[in-house]
Design an enzyme around this catalytic site. Structure first.
Site, mmCIF file in Angstrom:
data_model
loop_
_atom_site.group_PDB
_atom_site.id
_atom_site.type_symbol
_atom_site.label_atom_id
_atom_site.label_comp_id
_atom_site.label_asym_id
_atom_site.label_seq_id
_atom_site.Cartn_x
_atom_site.Cartn_y
_atom_site.Cartn_z
ATOM 1 N N HIS A 170 5.686 1.966 10.237
ATOM 2 C CA HIS A 170 6.981 2.398 10.769
ATOM 3 C C HIS A 170 7.006 3.893 11.070
ATOM 4 C CE1 HIS A 170 8.924 -1.469 10.322
ATOM 5 N NE2 HIS A 170 8.208 -1.599 9.240
ATOM 6 N N PRO B 291 12.633 -2.028 4.593
ATOM 7 C CA PRO B 291 13.695 -1.048 4.337
ATOM 8 C C PRO B 291 13.685 0.110 5.331
ATOM 9 C CG PRO B 291 12.518 -1.588 2.313
ATOM 10 C CD PRO B 291 11.715 -2.132 3.456
ATOM 11 N N SER B 292 12.638 0.180 6.157
ATOM 12 C CA SER B 292 12.618 1.202 7.207
ATOM 13 C C SER B 292 13.582 0.860 8.342
ATOM 14 C CB SER B 292 11.201 1.357 7.781
ATOM 15 O OG SER B 292 10.322 1.894 6.813
ATOM 16 N N ARG C 188 -2.836 -8.231 10.322
ATOM 17 C CA ARG C 188 -1.676 -7.476 10.810
ATOM 18 C C ARG C 188 -2.043 -6.698 12.069
ATOM 19 N NH1 ARG C 188 1.270 -2.585 7.420
ATOM 20 N NH2 ARG C 188 1.160 -1.121 9.142
ATOM 21 N N CYS D 105 1.592 4.564 8.186
ATOM 22 C CA CYS D 105 2.578 3.531 7.878
ATOM 23 C C CYS D 105 2.994 2.856 9.182
ATOM 24 C CB CYS D 105 3.792 4.148 7.190
ATOM 25 S SG CYS D 105 5.162 2.993 6.942
ATOM 26 N N GLY E 196 0.812 -1.205 0.000
ATOM 27 C CA GLY E 196 0.000 0.000 0.000
ATOM 28 C C GLY E 196 0.848 1.260 0.000
#
Length: 532
Positions: A223, A382-383, A259, A221, A101
């Site tokens: 993160h 990738p965060s 999630r 998000c 997303g």
């Protein structure tokens, strides 16, 4: 059905229709049918859902059978990924697609780049799923088209051995179409909105939908800060809505990934409804940060709940949100996971702030006390600063062992100065084995990277721009791109072929015979790569 069976069936159909169909060639029609084995998105969803179910069973028997995917934001990226996997590994087994997303918001919204807050058009999600599978089906057609041309050549040369080999290869062709785990965010509204969008995503080909327990209109998000969760019953309504969508569309094997963002979400928008002590609503409310209230001190606008016979005031922010007690994140995650699996979810996703096997395993162990076969989808994000995180994990482990760390500064371990050290080497090895280790220890069935192709596109474009617009000029492209494409056997070096030129030529020949004006003649510059 074999290729030869397709020809026979097409021949019967053509014969039944008599003279008006006399110009139709059964073999050509059979080739087109073989090149397009999936007629609809629902065909894809049913086929790929069964693959995921089989893979989940295989993982339960042996956690070495974990699965992987990379996030793709364009059909071409997904296509090239699967072509690469087939080229290097010979099989697409246990390799999936992931639709993020975040990347839809940042790269595919008509509004332009947006943060990951569900502000993009919900229709852009099923549209991207359809695009991904369009490109994967085209990869099938292209690869099979090449086999058909080889078959024609073998037959023309009277080469019976190669003819037999190629017919077998065509019949056993492995499709580029693989399962996709697609992000439906927090459902883009209430349960009805979630159901409607889920149907569109399934009809486009999605066999697995991932939904999170954040408030839809406050979604962030995973993160970033400011995440707000919903009471369990609100989330379970959306899980049920997705299951109804799968069943309505005839995809009973469809996968729901639940999630939880509770580990990093310290806020809720609602106080859960509770009928009696210990029910699910009461458990959710038990995590609220509350102060006991003396009835004599009640002020205007306060909200109260009762707890253990006491009058309590939940801490309420000016945003009208309620605050959870600090340190309750893991307990809330565990309750979220158990509740989701007990109410129809198939897989879990715990969004964490760092990639740490034991942190994840600690929560999964608790979930598995209740649901022994609980399995996770995990975001290798990738965060995370993977280099710094794992170097610090090794530093901490060495510190416990009493090793000499005088040559290291924990806060600066990202520095290039440490790249050649023993600590860096051990950290890199832990990064390399992270997926296998976490699959074995922490119940992670599927490892994905949400945004890898976003970052690779940026990095490769930066490198090309630096060279091409600098002193290297055209050599910057030739040396670092085209020459490497040729030497590494990257199919896209023949970009006309990749865009479907040869497929188009085949169709022209089917439709027009000798009158076909084909693009792949002697003057096509793509012939310069014939040896590539």
């Amino acid at each position: 059905m074999t290729y030869q069976s397709h020809i026979a069936k097409m021949g019967e159909t053509i014969a039944e229709n008599g003279a008006p169909w006399g110009a139709i060639d059964a073999a050509s029609a059979a080739r087109m049918a073989v090149q397009n084995r999936f007629r609809t998105g629902l065909d894809i969803a049913r086929y790929t859902a069964k693959i995921m179910r089989e893979d989940m069973e295989a993982y339960d028997k042996d956690p070495a059978n974990y699965t992987q995917s990379l996030g793709c934001w364009h059909g071409f990226i997904a296509q090239q990924k699967m072509i690469s996997i087939k080229k290097h590994f010979g099989s697409t087994k246990r390799r999936y697609l992931y639709l993020s997303g975040w990347m839809v918001a940042a790269l595919r919204s008509e509004f332009g780049p947006l943060p990951d807050q569900s502000m993009h058009e919900k229709t852009s999600v099923p549209a991207l799923i359809e695009e991904l599978y369009t490109f994967l089906k085209q990869a099938d057609a292209r690869e099979l088209g090449g086999l058909f041309r080889e078959l024609d050549e073998a037959k023309a040369n009277g080469d019976a051995v190669n003819t037999h080999r190629l017919l077998k290869e065509i019949d056993e062709h492995q499709t580029h179409v693989v399962p996709i785990i697609a992000d439906i965010d927090a459902g883009f509204g209430n349960a009805e909105a979630t159901y409607l969008l889920a149907k569109k995503m399934i009809e486009a080909g999605a066999c697995a939908l991932q939904i999170e327990n954040q408030v839809s209109d406050e979604k962030q998000c995973g993160h970033q800060d400011g995440k707000v969760t919903v009471p369990h019953e609100d989330f379970l309504q959306k899980i049920r809505a997705i299951r109804y969508a799968f069943l309505e569309l005839g995809v009973p094997d469809g996968i729901i990934v639940a999630r939880t963002d509770s580990l990093g979400a310290g806020l809720t928008k609602q106080i859960a409804f509770s009928k009696e002590p210990g029910d699910l609503g009461d458990q959710y409310n038990s995590f609220l940060d509350c102060d006991e209230v003396d009835p004599a001190d009640i002020t205007n606008g306060q909200v109260f709940i009762s707890r253990d016979g006491k009058l309590m005031a939940p801490k309420r922010l000016p945003s009208n949100l309620y605050q959870f007690r600090a340190g309750t994140g893991e307990d809330r995650c565990v309750l979220d996971c158990i509740t989701a699996l007990q109410n129809g979810a198939d897989l879990l996703w715990i969004e964490t702030e760092k990639p740490h096997v034991e942190q994840i395993a600690g929560m999964v162990d608790r979930v598995r006390e209740v649901i022994p076969n609980a399995k996770l989808v995990y975001n290798n994000s990738p965060s995370f600063n993977w280099t710094l995180n794992f170097r610090q994990q090794i530093f901490d482990a060495w510190e416990k062992e009493g090793k000499d760390l005088s040559g290291y500064d924990r806060a600066k371990l990202m520095s290039i100065d440490y790249d050649g050290t023993e600590l860096a080497a051990e950290a890199d090895e832990k990064i390399r084995t992270f997926q296998a280790d976490a699959a074995k220890r922490a119940g992670i069935f599927h490892h994905l990277i949400t945004l890898p192709t976003y970052h690779t596109a940026a990095l490769s474009t930066d490198n090309l721009a630096k060279e091409y617009f600098g002193e290297q000029a055209m050599l910057g492209y030739v040396k670092n791109v085209q020459r490497e494409e040729i030497r590494q056997g990257i199919a896209c070096v023949k970009h006309q072929n990749m865009a479907g030129s040869d497929i188009g030529d085949d169709h022209k020949e089917y439709f027009a015979g000798e009158a076909a004006l084909k693009a792949g003649g002697k003057d096509n510059t793509m012939n310069q790569f014939a040896a590539a």
